[in-house]
Design an enzyme around this catalytic site. Structure first.
Site, mmCIF file in Angstrom:
data_model
loop_
_atom_site.group_PDB
_atom_site.id
_atom_site.type_symbol
_atom_site.label_atom_id
_atom_site.label_comp_id
_atom_site.label_asym_id
_atom_site.label_seq_id
_atom_site.Cartn_x
_atom_site.Cartn_y
_atom_site.Cartn_z
ATOM 1 N N ARG A 172 -88.569 -52.693 21.545
ATOM 2 C CA ARG A 172 -89.286 -51.517 22.047
ATOM 3 C C ARG A 172 -88.326 -50.397 22.490
ATOM 4 N NH1 ARG A 172 -93.321 -55.584 23.808
ATOM 5 N NH2 ARG A 172 -95.266 -55.037 22.781
ATOM 6 N N HIS A 203 -82.277 -61.407 19.488
ATOM 7 C CA HIS A 203 -82.801 -62.429 18.575
ATOM 8 C C HIS A 203 -81.641 -63.140 17.887
ATOM 9 C CE1 HIS A 203 -86.124 -59.312 18.426
ATOM 10 N NE2 HIS A 203 -86.797 -60.389 18.778
ATOM 11 N N GLU A 232 -79.625 -58.012 18.387
ATOM 12 C CA GLU A 232 -78.648 -59.056 18.752
ATOM 13 C C GLU A 232 -79.225 -60.075 19.743
ATOM 14 O OE1 GLU A 232 -77.892 -55.966 18.357
ATOM 15 O OE2 GLU A 232 -76.089 -55.841 17.097
#
Ligand code: PAF
Length: 279
Positions: free
Chosen positions: A187, A37, A35
């Site tokens: 990550r 991005h 979300e």
């Protein structure tokens, strides 16, 4: 929405749009979209006639011991996500398309890249500046969108665009967090259940720092010390850095005179996570 993998295809599509007088927004990413991005893509869709997303895990910005190989990838899921948000084009090149044999030109920056993440990731910003310059040359967007979570990257890109007279407006967008506060990151998928819980120490410490500033703390050294102490209460956390720096130059400050960036990188197990706030 189209998905293409060559520079020529992007150029041809964007040239057609330009003929029609359309504006172009661009979101460079390394994929495995979340979300965070999504908020950049939505802004690009909202503010431009056409929106391009690049998905490229850029080998040049990873150090030899970093997670290039294991970096998560899922083009199918990413494509559906971009389409659902109204993006018009995904550029998904292979490394050879971006770095042909004999590639030997780089975009390097001093000063801003020599602090924070630049200290622990010495090749990182050279890779970022080089690939983002290439992507800007390929897509030639009117506007490009970057997240404030990578605050140093955002400052570096703005500085590069200014230094090199690039004809693109760089727009920073706010950090998007999980419900419990953890900043969204591709990550985060590396974290085990136990590490995921431990990782909350980053956002808790950010919120604690923000509260200290709201309550009148003006001494950057005291603020950083208190934040370090708080991180150290979590046994799985290992501090890479916590620093208060000038928001433009990334040089350390002792006083909290705005705009100051308070940024941290913390290992949770083997996963290096970043977070920040500006005051
Ligand atoms: O922030 C990222 O995902 C990357 O550093 C970027 C800007 C896409 C360049 O590879």
């Amino acid at each position: 929405m189209q998905v293409v993998s060559t520079v020529k295809e992007v150029r041809d599509i964007v040239a057609e749009w330009r003929k029609e007088g359309k504006t172009v927004g661009f979101v460079p990413t390394m994929g495995y979209l979340h979300e965070g991005h999504g908020s950049l893509i939505s802004k690009a869709v909202e503010q431009n006639d056409k929106a391009v997303v690049s998905i490229f895990v850029n080998p040049m910005q990873f150090g030899p011991t970093e997670d290039l190989e294991s970096y998560p990838r899922d083009l199918e899921k990413d494509s559906k996500f971009c389409e659902s948000l109204g993006a018009d084009l995904i550029f998904h090149p292979e490394p050879e398309e971006m770095y042909h044999e004999g590639f030997s030109s780089f975009v390097d920056m001093t000063v801003l890249t020599e602090e924070l993440c630049g200290l622990s990731r010495p090749v990182h910003f050279r890779g970022v500046c080089t690939v983002v310059s290439k992507l800007f040359n390929i897509v030639q967007p009117d506007r490009a969108y970057f997240g404030q979570k990578d605050a140093q990257q955002l400052a570096v890109i703005k500085h590069m665009v200014d230094d090199l007279n690039m004809n693109v407006e760089v727009i920073g967008c706010p950090i998007i967090r999980e419900e419990d506060g953890l900043a969204k990151s591709s990550r985060n998928t590396y974290l085990s259940a136990e590490e995921r819980k431990a990782a909350l120490i980053l956002s808790k410490t950010i919120f604690m720092g923000q509260k200290m500033v709201e309550e009148g703390e003006t001494d950057a050294v005291k603020l950083v010390e208190a934040m370090k102490k708080n991180i150290e209460t979590e046994p799985l956390a290992k501090i890479d850095y916590i620093k208060a720096v000038d928001g433009m130059t990334m040089q350390q400050v002792t006083e909290l005179k705005s705009p100051v960036l308070v940024a941290m990188a913390v290992y949770i197990g083997k996963t290096r996570l970043i977070d920040n706030f500006v005051c």
